[in-house]
Structures are given as C-alpha cells and as structure tokens.
Design a protein around this motif. Sequence first.
Motif, PDB file in Angstrom:
ATOM      1  N   ARG A 101     -28.275   8.604   1.925  1.00 21.01           N
ATOM      2  CA  ARG A 101     -27.907   9.411   0.769  1.00 21.01           C
ATOM      3  C   ARG A 101     -26.399   9.448   0.657  1.00 21.01           C
ATOM      4  N   ASP A 102     -25.894   9.399  -0.575  1.00 21.85           N
ATOM      5  CA  ASP A 102     -24.454   9.536  -0.795  1.00 21.85           C
ATOM      6  C   ASP A 102     -24.023  10.980  -0.574  1.00 21.85           C
ATOM      7  N   SER A 103     -22.731  11.172  -0.422  1.00 25.50           N
ATOM      8  CA  SER A 103     -22.174  12.513  -0.257  1.00 25.50           C
ATOM      9  C   SER A 103     -22.271  13.305  -1.557  1.00 25.50           C
ATOM     10  N   TYR A 104     -22.477  14.608  -1.444  1.00 26.13           N
ATOM     11  CA  TYR A 104     -22.454  15.478  -2.615  1.00 26.13           C
ATOM     12  C   TYR A 104     -21.113  16.202  -2.744  1.00 26.13           C
ATOM     13  N   LEU A 105     -20.125  15.851  -1.914  1.00 30.40           N
ATOM     14  CA  LEU A 105     -18.787  16.434  -2.015  1.00 30.40           C
ATOM     15  C   LEU A 105     -17.935  15.650  -3.003  1.00 30.40           C
ATOM     16  N   ARG A 106     -16.886  16.302  -3.505  1.00 28.43           N
ATOM     17  CA  ARG A 106     -15.870  15.622  -4.311  1.00 28.43           C
ATOM     18  C   ARG A 106     -14.777  15.183  -3.352  1.00 28.43           C
ATOM     19  N   GLY A 107     -14.943  13.996  -2.803  1.00 30.59           N
ATOM     20  CA  GLY A 107     -14.074  13.548  -1.724  1.00 30.59           C
ATOM     21  C   GLY A 107     -12.924  12.679  -2.206  1.00 30.59           C
ATOM     22  N   TYR A 108     -11.741  12.925  -1.632  1.00 34.58           N
ATOM     23  CA  TYR A 108     -10.546  12.138  -1.944  1.00 34.58           C
ATOM     24  C   TYR A 108      -9.841  11.752  -0.655  1.00 34.58           C
ATOM     25  N   TYR A 109      -9.282  10.540  -0.648  1.00 34.76           N
ATOM     26  CA  TYR A 109      -8.392  10.114   0.430  1.00 34.76           C
ATOM     27  C   TYR A 109      -6.954  10.334  -0.033  1.00 34.76           C
ATOM     28  N   ASP A 110      -6.159  10.934   0.854  1.00 32.49           N
ATOM     29  CA  ASP A 110      -4.812  11.351   0.471  1.00 32.49           C
ATOM     30  C   ASP A 110      -3.775  10.617   1.315  1.00 32.49           C
ATOM     31  N   PRO A 111      -3.044   9.648   0.741  1.00 34.03           N
ATOM     32  CA  PRO A 111      -2.030   8.912   1.513  1.00 34.03           C
ATOM     33  C   PRO A 111      -0.756   9.702   1.749  1.00 34.03           C
ATOM     34  N   ASN A 112      -0.679  10.950   1.258  1.00 33.67           N
ATOM     35  CA  ASN A 112       0.512  11.776   1.453  1.00 33.67           C
ATOM     36  C   ASN A 112       0.460  12.579   2.741  1.00 33.67           C
ATOM     37  N   GLN A 113      -0.697  12.636   3.385  1.00 33.43           N
ATOM     38  CA  GLN A 113      -0.779  13.348   4.652  1.00 33.43           C
ATOM     39  C   GLN A 113      -0.147  12.501   5.757  1.00 33.43           C
ATOM     40  N   TRP A 114       0.063  13.105   6.909  1.00 31.57           N
ATOM     41  CA  TRP A 114       0.868  12.465   7.953  1.00 31.57           C
ATOM     42  C   TRP A 114       0.188  11.228   8.538  1.00 31.57           C
ATOM     43  N   ASP A 115      -1.054  11.354   8.956  1.00 33.71           N
ATOM     44  CA  ASP A 115      -1.758  10.268   9.647  1.00 33.71           C
ATOM     45  C   ASP A 115      -2.556   9.460   8.623  1.00 33.71           C
ATOM     46  N   ILE A 116      -2.104   8.231   8.337  1.00 28.04           N
ATOM     47  CA  ILE A 116      -2.817   7.382   7.372  1.00 28.04           C
ATOM     48  C   ILE A 116      -3.305   6.091   8.034  1.00 28.04           C
ATOM     49  N   ARG A 117      -3.387   6.082   9.372  1.00 28.08           N
ATOM     50  CA  ARG A 117      -3.759   4.857  10.092  1.00 28.08           C
ATOM     51  C   ARG A 117      -5.180   4.400   9.776  1.00 28.08           C
ATOM     52  N   TYR A 118      -6.061   5.345   9.451  1.00 26.71           N
ATOM     53  CA  TYR A 118      -7.472   5.006   9.258  1.00 26.71           C
ATOM     54  C   TYR A 118      -7.820   4.720   7.802  1.00 26.71           C
ATOM     55  N   LEU A 119      -6.878   4.902   6.889  1.00 27.79           N
ATOM     56  CA  LEU A 119      -7.179   4.745   5.463  1.00 27.79           C
ATOM     57  C   LEU A 119      -7.219   3.264   5.079  1.00 27.79           C
ATOM     58  N   PRO A 120      -8.062   2.916   4.114  1.00 26.43           N
ATOM     59  CA  PRO A 120      -8.075   1.535   3.603  1.00 26.43           C
ATOM     60  C   PRO A 120      -6.726   1.179   2.977  1.00 26.43           C
ATOM     61  N   GLU A 121      -6.440  -0.102   2.919  1.00 28.02           N
ATOM     62  CA  GLU A 121      -5.147  -0.565   2.426  1.00 28.02           C
ATOM     63  C   GLU A 121      -4.914  -0.132   0.982  1.00 28.02           C
ATOM     64  N   HIS A 122      -5.963  -0.129   0.153  1.00 21.73           N
ATOM     65  CA  HIS A 122      -5.744   0.239  -1.246  1.00 21.73           C
ATOM     66  C   HIS A 122      -5.398   1.713  -1.386  1.00 21.73           C
ATOM     67  N   VAL A 123      -5.753   2.523  -0.391  1.00 18.27           N
ATOM     68  CA  VAL A 123      -5.356   3.930  -0.404  1.00 18.27           C
ATOM     69  C   VAL A 123      -3.918   4.062   0.088  1.00 18.27           C
ATOM     70  N   LYS A 124      -3.592   3.357   1.163  1.00 16.99           N
ATOM     71  CA  LYS A 124      -2.215   3.401   1.665  1.00 16.99           C
ATOM     72  C   LYS A 124      -1.223   2.957   0.595  1.00 16.99           C
ATOM     73  N   ASN A 125      -1.632   2.014  -0.246  1.00 15.49           N
ATOM     74  CA  ASN A 125      -0.749   1.465  -1.270  1.00 15.49           C
ATOM     75  C   ASN A 125      -1.026   2.065  -2.651  1.00 15.49           C
ATOM     76  N   ALA A 126      -1.572   3.256  -2.674  1.00 18.68           N
ATOM     77  CA  ALA A 126      -1.879   3.899  -3.945  1.00 18.68           C
ATOM     78  C   ALA A 126      -0.606   4.089  -4.769  1.00 18.68           C
ATOM     79  N   PRO A 127      -0.688   4.036  -6.092  1.00 22.01           N
ATOM     80  CA  PRO A 127       0.506   4.192  -6.940  1.00 22.01           C
ATOM     81  C   PRO A 127       1.118   5.582  -6.820  1.00 22.01           C
ATOM     82  N   LEU A 128       2.335   5.689  -7.250  1.00 22.96           N
ATOM     83  CA  LEU A 128       3.039   6.962  -7.202  1.00 22.96           C
ATOM     84  C   LEU A 128       2.405   7.957  -8.172  1.00 22.96           C
TER      85      LEU A 128
END
Length: 913
Positions: free
Chosen positions: A210-237
């Motif tokens: 089952r998919d998540s029922y949360l409104r989930g976002y990945y945030d590249p502005n937080q301190w630890d971004i080692r686990y984020l996908p590359e397209h999140v790390k390189n998100a636009p300004l």
Amino acid sequence: MKLRTRLALSIALVNTGLALPALAQEETPRERHAGLEEIIVTATKRETNLMDTPIAITVFSQDDLDRQGIANVKDIGMLVPNMDITMDTSQSAPVISMRGVRSTNITELGDPAVGLHLDGIYSPRPQGAMALMFDVERVEAQRGPQGTLFGRNSTVGNINIITRRPSTEGFDASLGLELGRWNHQQVRGMVNIPVSDTFALRGSFMVEERDSYLRGYYDPNQWDIRYLPEHVKNAPLYTGPESEKNLAQRARWWSGGADAVQQTVKADPSTFYNNSDQYSYRLSGLWTPNEDFSWMLAYERFQDSGAGSADTVNCKLADKRIRKDDDGNYLDAAGNISATPVTGLLGCESVYGKGANSYTVNVSVPGMVDMSIENVRSNLRWDFSDSLALVYNAGWAKQVRSQMSDQDRGVTDWDMSIFFREATFESWSHELQLQSTGSGPLQWIAGLFLFEENNNMQGGWMNSMSGADYWNQPDRTLGSRAAFVQGTYELTDNLSMTLGYRYTKDTKEDVGGHNMSCNDSNPNLLDPTLNPNDDGIGRCFPAWDRDAFNQLPRDYFWNPNIYTIASNNDIKGEWDYHNYRFGLDYNLTDDTMVFGYVANGTKSGGIGDVFIQYEQDPLTTEYPLDADGNRIVKKRWENTFNEEEVVTWELGVKSTLLDNRLRLSTTLFYSDYSDMQIAASKPLFVQYSLERDQQTGELTGDIASNAVNIFQTDNVGKAEIKGLEVEFDWAITGNDRISGHVSWLKTKIVSDFYQQWSFATTDLFEIDHGASVDPGNEALTANLKGNELPSSPEFSLNLNYSHTFDLRGGATLLPWAGVSWRSSSYYTIFNTDKHTARFATETPDAFSDKRPSIANANMGLKYTAPDDQWSVEGFVNNVTNEMDFYWGGGGDGLIKGPVSMPRFYGVRANYNF
C-alpha cells in the motif's frame, strides 16, 4: 513472483467463481436458527466453553478480523474493553495498554505489560504484534492478571493468537484478494492437504502492499542530505514568498543567504513513511497416529520491507503557540516586537510551509525497515491414561531488524535520525505440562517453564550537526525459569474453587556492551581527511561543516570502529517473585455463572546502561589521571529496577439468555498497583562549573550544567485502577445480530510521585535547555500524585450490527456497520492541565497532553454465493474521516505521533475451492 502476477492469478480465480450461476436457482430462502454457536477458548490452558470460563475474555474469529480490516494485533485496540494501543515509530513497535497499565520501554531492556502468545507460546518482543494475522482460528484477549498460567509479563492481560491446524478430514483451499485506496493490494491464501488418515499439511500466506497516506516531502535544505536521491539534492531554488518558507528553509543560515534555499520535492508515496510492503507465510504439519497422541509443528516467517511509520504534528495545538524573542518579547510575523501575543506563527504552516496539515511530513532521511521474524512452534499432546495428559509446547523465534528513520521530521533544525543495524533478538521457549483429563471433581494442571533470549542490539542516534551515539550491545541475555500449578475443585454441584501458584526466577545480563560516541573531539578516527587543518589527524565528526558532513558515505555512522567507548555496560540483575490466584465461581442457574477472584500480576525487573562520572577539575574542566594513565572514577551508576506488581480483585457474571440468543458478560474490578515502572528521561551526574570570561579570563557567576541525560526505567509509585466491562452478543433474530462492549475505567496515582518534569519542559517553564536538566531546580520537580495514567479513557463503547438477507438459490447479502467511541484521556503521565499554575507560559493549552475523545465508524456490504463458494465485499473504514494521534511527545513543545489512517475504502473477494 511479483504482486501484480499474484493479483492477476487471484482475479482470474475469483472471476471463475463469479461465473457460477448462483442466482439462477429457484429455491426459497433458507430458515435460520437464531441461537448463538458455542465458542471454545483455551484461557485456562484446556478447552472450555467461553461462558463457563471465569475470566474476562474477548474472542475474535478470522471472519471478525477480516470484516474490520484487521491485519495485526495493533488494530484490535478499540474492539477490546479497556484496551488501548499506541505506537513507537522509532522502534516499529506497538505499546499495548490494558486496564490503564502499559510499558513504554519497548527496547531490548524493557518488557511489555500485556503478554503476547502464539499458539500458547510466549513472544518476547513487542514487534511480534506487528506480524500479519492470517489463517487464524481465533484471537483471545484475556483481561486481568494471567501470571499463574501464562507467566511472563501478563500483568494485566494476555493476547493469545491461535492459528488454524491442519486437518485430515479433507482437502480445503481458499484464495482472497483485497484492493483499496492508496493502491492497496492484499492477497491471502490457504491450502489444507490430508496426506493420510493420520497426517495433514497446511500452508497459508498473506501479502500486502500500500502507498503512504501521508503528504510526504523530501527537503534538501535540512542538514543531512546523504540519503536523498540526486534529483532531490539538485532541486531548483525556491522562488516563492518569504512567508511561505518552511522551517528548514528559514533556518538555513549555513547556505550563505535566503536566495540559496531549495524547493522541497514531493516524495513517491509507494516508498514513503506509513506505506506497507510486507508478507508472511506459514507451513504446518499435524500428526495424529491415534486418538491419544497429536503433534503439530509449524514454521512461520514475516517480512516487513516498508518505510516504517513517521510521527506527525498535531496542528491544532501547534497553531496555538506564540512566538517570543530571547528576552521574552512577543514577536509578529515579520519578527518585530509586538505589544500582544500573536498565535499561529509556530504552527504547521510555519514548520512545513503553506497548506501543511497534520498529515504533512518533511524529511531528509527516507524511511527504511528491513525486519524479519521467524518462528518455529511445536505443540505435542499425549493422553497416556484415562485421567492424565502430557503437553509439551516449544518455540524458537528470531527477529532481525535494520531500520532508519527521520526523528525530527523538519520540526527542528538539529536534523535528528535513528538507525538499527541488523539488531538480532533470538529466543527459545519450553513448557512442559501435566494435566488432569478425567471427569472427577478436581481438574488441575502443573508445569515447568524455561525461557532464554539472546539479543545483539546494534544501533545509533544522530544529531547531524554535532555528533552521533552508537549502542553496541552484542550479548544482552534474559533467562526465566518457572514452576506452576493450578487446580479447580467442585465444592458442590454449583460451586467451584480455583487455586493457582507460580514461582518465577528471572536473570538479565549485559556482557561486553558499550555506549559509544562520535563527535569532533574523538581521537580514534576512521578518515583522517575529514579535517585537514588538524595536523592530518582529522576528526570522527566534522561538526558544523555541512559540506564535509555530506561527503561522508551513507553507512559511515553504522561502523562502530569510528566511535569512542563512553561506558561499559557489563551488568547483571536477578529477581524472583510469586504469582497467585484464588477464585470462586457459582452457577446460579444452568445459564448464569457468577465468579470472583483475587490474583496478582508481575512485570519483571530489569537492567539498564551503566554510566561513569569521572573526577574533573571544575576550573580547567580537565580530567586528572591515575598512575596507570586512566581517568579517575568518581561515581559508577548502574540502572537496575525491581519488578512491578498489580493485585486485582474481580467480580463477574456470565449469562446465556433468551433461549441461547444473547451472551452477556459483566466484570467489575479493582487493582492495586505498586512499584510502578515508568520510563522517562532523567539527568545524571549534574556538575556545576563557573564559566570563564573568554576576554578577561576571569570567572563569572554563571552556572553551567554538565549532565548525562538518559532514558531509564524507575520504580516510582502506587496507583489504583478500577473499572467495569460489559460485553454482549445478541442474535436478535436468525438474520439480525448486534455485539459489542461498554466499559468504564478510572485510574489514579495515589502515592507521592516526585518526577522531574520531562514533557515540553523548555516551553511550559520558558527556560533554556541548560536549566531544563538541572534537578536542583525545584520548579521542575513535580509531585504527580492524583494524576491519571496514560491511555486510560474513562468511557469507551463499541457496537457492531449486521443483517443477513437470504436470496433465492442460497446466496446471502450482508450489510454491516461498526461504531467505536472513547472519551478523552492523556498521552503522558504528566497531565498538564492539572499543573498549569506552575507554568510560566501564557498558553499552556498549546502544549497540552490531553488526548481528545474520538468516534470511529466502519461499514460494508458482503455478497456470499450459495454454499459459501465465493464472496465479494465492499467496505469503508473510518467513514467520518476522524483523525487520531496514537502517541504523544513534547520534548520540542509539540504534540506529535503516528496519526490514524484517513478514510479507507476498497473491495475484497474470496474463493473457496
């Protein structure tokens, strides 16, 4: 086999059933008998009629579980009187409360207050309650102390899941499919094969995605971004207005300016927190060479590969908070001093951005769970004479869990996370019973119990800006040995007396365990290139250097070799205790039994981590060394705690009325709780040193607190618990049935219970973090006498109604509905509304630990073909879309926890071969 393939096969099989001409027959609707079927339970470790068993028990069949959409133990909370189940997301474990008693220490150091058994075999880890329930004969939820027969940690109750046994009577098979909201897909199946007249095999399985029922976002502005996908790390300004930035965007002072903040990226719901990706299967064999001997052997495996669950914020409370500067002045939305308080500036939209609600989560660490649970269970019975039987139950269980989860979820800018690295929990259980089987006035059972558990717990906590801790506990063991006897004697034809006793000896030990730390002062370094300005030596942790931190490998902190040992946890504890039961039951009529008993329940004592305080110069803060070059130990603190005990007096009535159409059970109880175990945060070794002015070198009068803050369990007080439980099951007609319960519960701490305040401390008292860990601050030491226990609603109600329409040809149509309601209770033991006079904040209701009342409704419509060959059902759970928080936290001033699933709907079908 991919789930899509399994679904296609399932649909094809169901469609084959749908093609059958069930409605083409011209038979008249069948006449139904209005009486209720007999229910057999094993609450006394022998088969007895539910209405003849002098214990408060709620029983569920597999059909009951399917109808309510229940897949594991955590979902039955509102269906059992005075039972409440919350969740601890950091451990992927349920916290089960029954009659006001629970245990929040669900680590390898803790024990649950409600025992969990599988086919009568004890399951030690609370994560076992998350395993899928399928192909179940029944689930028995027993309330009240069950220590004499079920032993370990059945303080206020016990849950026993009895699976369906193989049968030699004939071939049987079924396949079920369920599809629902959020791409919910569930497949379950069973096959029973009679190999011979004396041997049968049974296999069953269940798969759920089952998919998540949360409104989930990945945030590249937080301190630890080692686990984020590359397209999140390189998100636009980010180009939106300043007022709509989330907390991480506003707090990104290291970025060099507000223009450098990035957009948050919508997470894929199929892999985000609160999704489902799990399966389980069971293989069992039953050998019955003759009518006096049977042996069932079963192997079961459960696998959870989801993202785990995430806490969310209670926005209604967060929006009540006000914003102040360091001098206590009110601030407006622009950060300017305001003459009056302004609410809403620290709410969910401030934390997560425009449009956020209590289902919104911003993370920088994607969730990951890889948990497997394996079980081998053996049930052997030999009736070696006309009056005696030998029963031997044995079990082996192994849980292996790797997990990673974001713990601050963007609520603070410290960016905290937790991980477990192949944490392994392995246990063995043996119970030998000798039972009477004759028809004489005395029926008894005696037994020996042996349990061993060996845990290898590897995991850690990250404060990504400043350091990491690692828990290396390779050999934490538990041994439990017990002997028990219980008998029931018929004093007259209508009056019986029950006596039971159990002696238990527990041993818990930690061998070679360590608490370890990694920060910028650690001398043992894995990578000397982390800090090239440090003479080529480097540091374990590049504190306050975000770029260096995010160049570290993803599994860098999963390596214990980079850490420095902070403490050696070698410790051992032993406890022995006695459980008893004395009861009387009297048959007023052939259909009504009155029973009463007094019994005690015991939850085992335990051990904790060991902490060392070293001698330290208060002026230089240096540690003097002994002749061998080691730091001088000032104090060693060992955390051991004693067992807790509940003594319960209970009076009950069980009646079968209206010509076997109504079952009515009423129970009144009173419990005296002593040596209550409470797990909470507590400071140790608080030291005070005068701070030195960095410019003049002179000592100032300011006090700095230097403490070790730990999560520990203490024996702290007494409580009284009383309640009333009424259960009923009424076949109004042959086609109408209503069942449910009404319960009342009153809990109260009755002894002086002095506890350092550890709920939203800095916000309620408006003090800084240093003062919050100072036990000398009398304002922070509260007497909680008179408070209610958490998860203890005073009133609760559950009603279930169904009506069967008999169609021509033997088919049926069954509409059903269920309603549950509970009154308000508390998330924590602090009961903030009883202590508001002590708080400095002007808005204490913004940090309330009051859990609101809630009502919930489920309904569905089921069509069953003639001869029960196939069925199809549409259902809606949480019809009114109620939001319920299961757990409360408050260290950062927010009520947060796993939030209930919104309205969920779908269709399920089943085909019997």
